[in-house]
Write a protein that holds these residues in place. Sequence first.
Motif, PDB file in Angstrom:
ATOM      1  N   GLU A 145       0.836  -1.192   0.000  1.00 29.45           N
ATOM      2  CA  GLU A 145       0.000   0.000   0.000  1.00 29.45           C
ATOM      3  C   GLU A 145       0.873   1.245   0.000  1.00 29.45           C
ATOM      4  O   GLU A 145       0.594   2.223  -0.685  1.00 29.45           O
ATOM      5  N   MET A 146       1.978   1.218   0.746  1.00 30.98           N
ATOM      6  CA  MET A 146       2.844   2.384   0.847  1.00 30.98           C
ATOM      7  C   MET A 146       3.648   2.592  -0.431  1.00 30.98           C
ATOM      8  O   MET A 146       3.703   3.674  -0.990  1.00 30.98           O
ATOM      9  N   GLY A 170       3.744  15.483   1.316  1.00 34.53           N
ATOM     10  CA  GLY A 170       4.594  16.345   2.132  1.00 34.53           C
ATOM     11  C   GLY A 170       5.540  15.628   3.061  1.00 34.53           C
ATOM     12  O   GLY A 170       6.317  14.760   2.647  1.00 34.53           O
ATOM     13  N   GLU A 171       5.465  15.986   4.324  1.00 37.25           N
ATOM     14  CA  GLU A 171       6.423  15.509   5.319  1.00 37.25           C
ATOM     15  C   GLU A 171       6.382  13.993   5.478  1.00 37.25           C
ATOM     16  O   GLU A 171       7.421  13.353   5.644  1.00 37.25           O
ATOM     17  N   GLN A 172       5.200  13.405   5.425  1.00 39.01           N
ATOM     18  CA  GLN A 172       5.091  11.967   5.621  1.00 39.01           C
ATOM     19  C   GLN A 172       5.779  11.205   4.489  1.00 39.01           C
ATOM     20  O   GLN A 172       6.405  10.171   4.720  1.00 39.01           O
ATOM     21  N   ARG A 173       5.662  11.704   3.282  1.00 37.35           N
ATOM     22  CA  ARG A 173       6.347  11.052   2.164  1.00 37.35           C
ATOM     23  C   ARG A 173       7.854  11.113   2.370  1.00 37.35           C
ATOM     24  O   ARG A 173       8.570  10.145   2.118  1.00 37.35           O
ATOM     25  N   GLN A 174       8.336  12.245   2.843  1.00 37.70           N
ATOM     26  CA  GLN A 174       9.760  12.384   3.103  1.00 37.70           C
ATOM     27  C   GLN A 174      10.219  11.411   4.173  1.00 37.70           C
ATOM     28  O   GLN A 174      11.321  10.851   4.102  1.00 37.70           O
ATOM     29  N   ARG A 175       9.370  11.169   5.167  1.00 35.40           N
ATOM     30  CA  ARG A 175       9.709  10.211   6.217  1.00 35.40           C
ATOM     31  C   ARG A 175       9.881   8.810   5.636  1.00 35.40           C
ATOM     32  O   ARG A 175      10.781   8.064   6.036  1.00 35.40           O
ATOM     33  N   LEU A 176       9.009   8.435   4.718  1.00 35.35           N
ATOM     34  CA  LEU A 176       9.110   7.124   4.098  1.00 35.35           C
ATOM     35  C   LEU A 176      10.397   7.002   3.300  1.00 35.35           C
ATOM     36  O   LEU A 176      11.113   6.000   3.385  1.00 35.35           O
ATOM     37  N   VAL A 177      10.723   8.028   2.519  1.00 32.75           N
ATOM     38  CA  VAL A 177      11.958   8.016   1.731  1.00 32.75           C
ATOM     39  C   VAL A 177      13.169   7.875   2.647  1.00 32.75           C
ATOM     40  O   VAL A 177      14.091   7.083   2.393  1.00 32.75           O
ATOM     41  N   ALA A 179      13.229   6.631   5.664  1.00 32.76           N
ATOM     42  CA  ALA A 179      13.239   5.318   6.305  1.00 32.76           C
ATOM     43  C   ALA A 179      13.825   4.257   5.378  1.00 32.76           C
ATOM     44  O   ALA A 179      14.580   3.385   5.813  1.00 32.76           O
ATOM     45  N   ILE A 180      13.487   4.324   4.102  1.00 35.98           N
ATOM     46  CA  ILE A 180      14.036   3.375   3.131  1.00 35.98           C
ATOM     47  C   ILE A 180      15.546   3.568   3.000  1.00 35.98           C
ATOM     48  O   ILE A 180      16.312   2.598   2.942  1.00 35.98           O
ATOM     49  N   GLU A 181      15.991   4.815   2.988  1.00 43.18           N
ATOM     50  CA  GLU A 181      17.418   5.098   2.857  1.00 43.18           C
ATOM     51  C   GLU A 181      18.219   4.576   4.053  1.00 43.18           C
ATOM     52  O   GLU A 181      19.399   4.275   3.934  1.00 43.18           O
ATOM     53  N   GLN A 182      17.581   4.462   5.209  1.00 43.10           N
ATOM     54  CA  GLN A 182      18.270   4.008   6.412  1.00 43.10           C
ATOM     55  C   GLN A 182      18.343   2.492   6.530  1.00 43.10           C
ATOM     56  O   GLN A 182      18.986   1.967   7.440  1.00 43.10           O
ATOM     57  N   LEU A 183      17.704   1.784   5.627  1.00 40.28           N
ATOM     58  CA  LEU A 183      17.763   0.326   5.660  1.00 40.28           C
ATOM     59  C   LEU A 183      19.185  -0.158   5.369  1.00 40.28           C
ATOM     60  O   LEU A 183      19.935   0.501   4.641  1.00 40.28           O
ATOM     61  N   PRO A 184      19.563  -1.323   5.910  1.00 38.56           N
ATOM     62  CA  PRO A 184      20.839  -1.932   5.494  1.00 38.56           C
ATOM     63  C   PRO A 184      20.858  -2.108   3.977  1.00 38.56           C
ATOM     64  O   PRO A 184      19.820  -2.327   3.350  1.00 38.56           O
ATOM     65  N   GLU A 185      22.043  -2.027   3.392  1.00 40.52           N
ATOM     66  CA  GLU A 185      22.155  -2.003   1.932  1.00 40.52           C
ATOM     67  C   GLU A 185      21.504  -3.214   1.275  1.00 40.52           C
ATOM     68  O   GLU A 185      20.860  -3.090   0.236  1.00 40.52           O
ATOM     69  N   ARG A 186      21.667  -4.397   1.860  1.00 35.14           N
ATOM     70  CA  ARG A 186      21.111  -5.585   1.217  1.00 35.14           C
ATOM     71  C   ARG A 186      19.591  -5.539   1.204  1.00 35.14           C
ATOM     72  O   ARG A 186      18.961  -5.916   0.211  1.00 35.14           O
ATOM     73  N   GLU A 187      18.986  -5.051   2.289  1.00 29.18           N
ATOM     74  CA  GLU A 187      17.526  -4.968   2.338  1.00 29.18           C
ATOM     75  C   GLU A 187      17.011  -3.885   1.397  1.00 29.18           C
ATOM     76  O   GLU A 187      15.979  -4.037   0.750  1.00 29.18           O
ATOM     77  N   LYS A 188      17.742  -2.791   1.310  1.00 28.21           N
ATOM     78  CA  LYS A 188      17.349  -1.724   0.381  1.00 28.21           C
ATOM     79  C   LYS A 188      17.437  -2.226  -1.068  1.00 28.21           C
ATOM     80  O   LYS A 188      16.555  -1.947  -1.892  1.00 28.21           O
ATOM     81  N   LEU A 189      18.493  -2.978  -1.377  1.00 26.13           N
ATOM     82  CA  LEU A 189      18.637  -3.555  -2.711  1.00 26.13           C
ATOM     83  C   LEU A 189      17.499  -4.527  -2.995  1.00 26.13           C
ATOM     84  O   LEU A 189      16.914  -4.511  -4.079  1.00 26.13           O
ATOM     85  N   LEU A 190      17.164  -5.359  -2.018  1.00 26.07           N
ATOM     86  CA  LEU A 190      16.089  -6.334  -2.198  1.00 26.07           C
ATOM     87  C   LEU A 190      14.774  -5.640  -2.551  1.00 26.07           C
ATOM     88  O   LEU A 190      14.087  -6.041  -3.493  1.00 26.07           O
TER      89      LEU A 190
END
Length: 231
Positions: A145-146, A170-177, A179-190
Amino acid sequence: MYTAKGKIDQGALLEQYLPLVRRQALAMQVKLPASVELDDLIQAGMVGLLDCLNRFDAGQGASFATYASQRIRGAMIDELRSRDWVPRSVRRNARALDEALRRAEQRLGRAAEEQEIADEMGVELAEYHQLLGDTNGGQLLPYEEMVAEGVEPGNGEGAPPSPFAALVDGEQRQRLVEAIEQLPEREKLLLGLYYQEELNLKEIGAVLGVSESRVCQLHSQAVTRLKARLT
């Protein structure tokens, strides 16, 4: 496709888009518990496709292919939601996992390692991996959904907005972005391979050098991290 009178040829469109229903059902089934039948997903997708034929308005700007893809997928998700197919034990374990990961990352001030999360839960690493696999299906819908529904065009005139519609502004979308950037690299790649490149579990496993079941575990862990950061 149009008839001689300039109207949409519903029969031709139905036949043309039947393979799309099956493809979407197959793609969704691999991420769900084995108890979810492919035929049930296809049937729900057909309902969505038929709804498209009645509601599509070319004047809204979106192509029929885009509109149909959204409505088919949305109908399948609605069917899953209506069945409440996630067992209570899985929901309970998912909540415990969410809370343990949140506590661990707040205490550590960084992305917690798997062993650290397992220690926080008071379980062995193998049991933690099993919990990840069990809860992966239950994690699917909130994240899609997100990430998926929220970035696609609207569902069409008269359709209610997705739950993500308010969140992405707005701000909530930025929070999601963030949060994704803070994931470990392998999980972000996945997540990138899965949601953007649309690779299946086997293909992602080949890229990461892990099994399909391990891809499911990492997917569940990544979504749990995002939930912890957004709530």
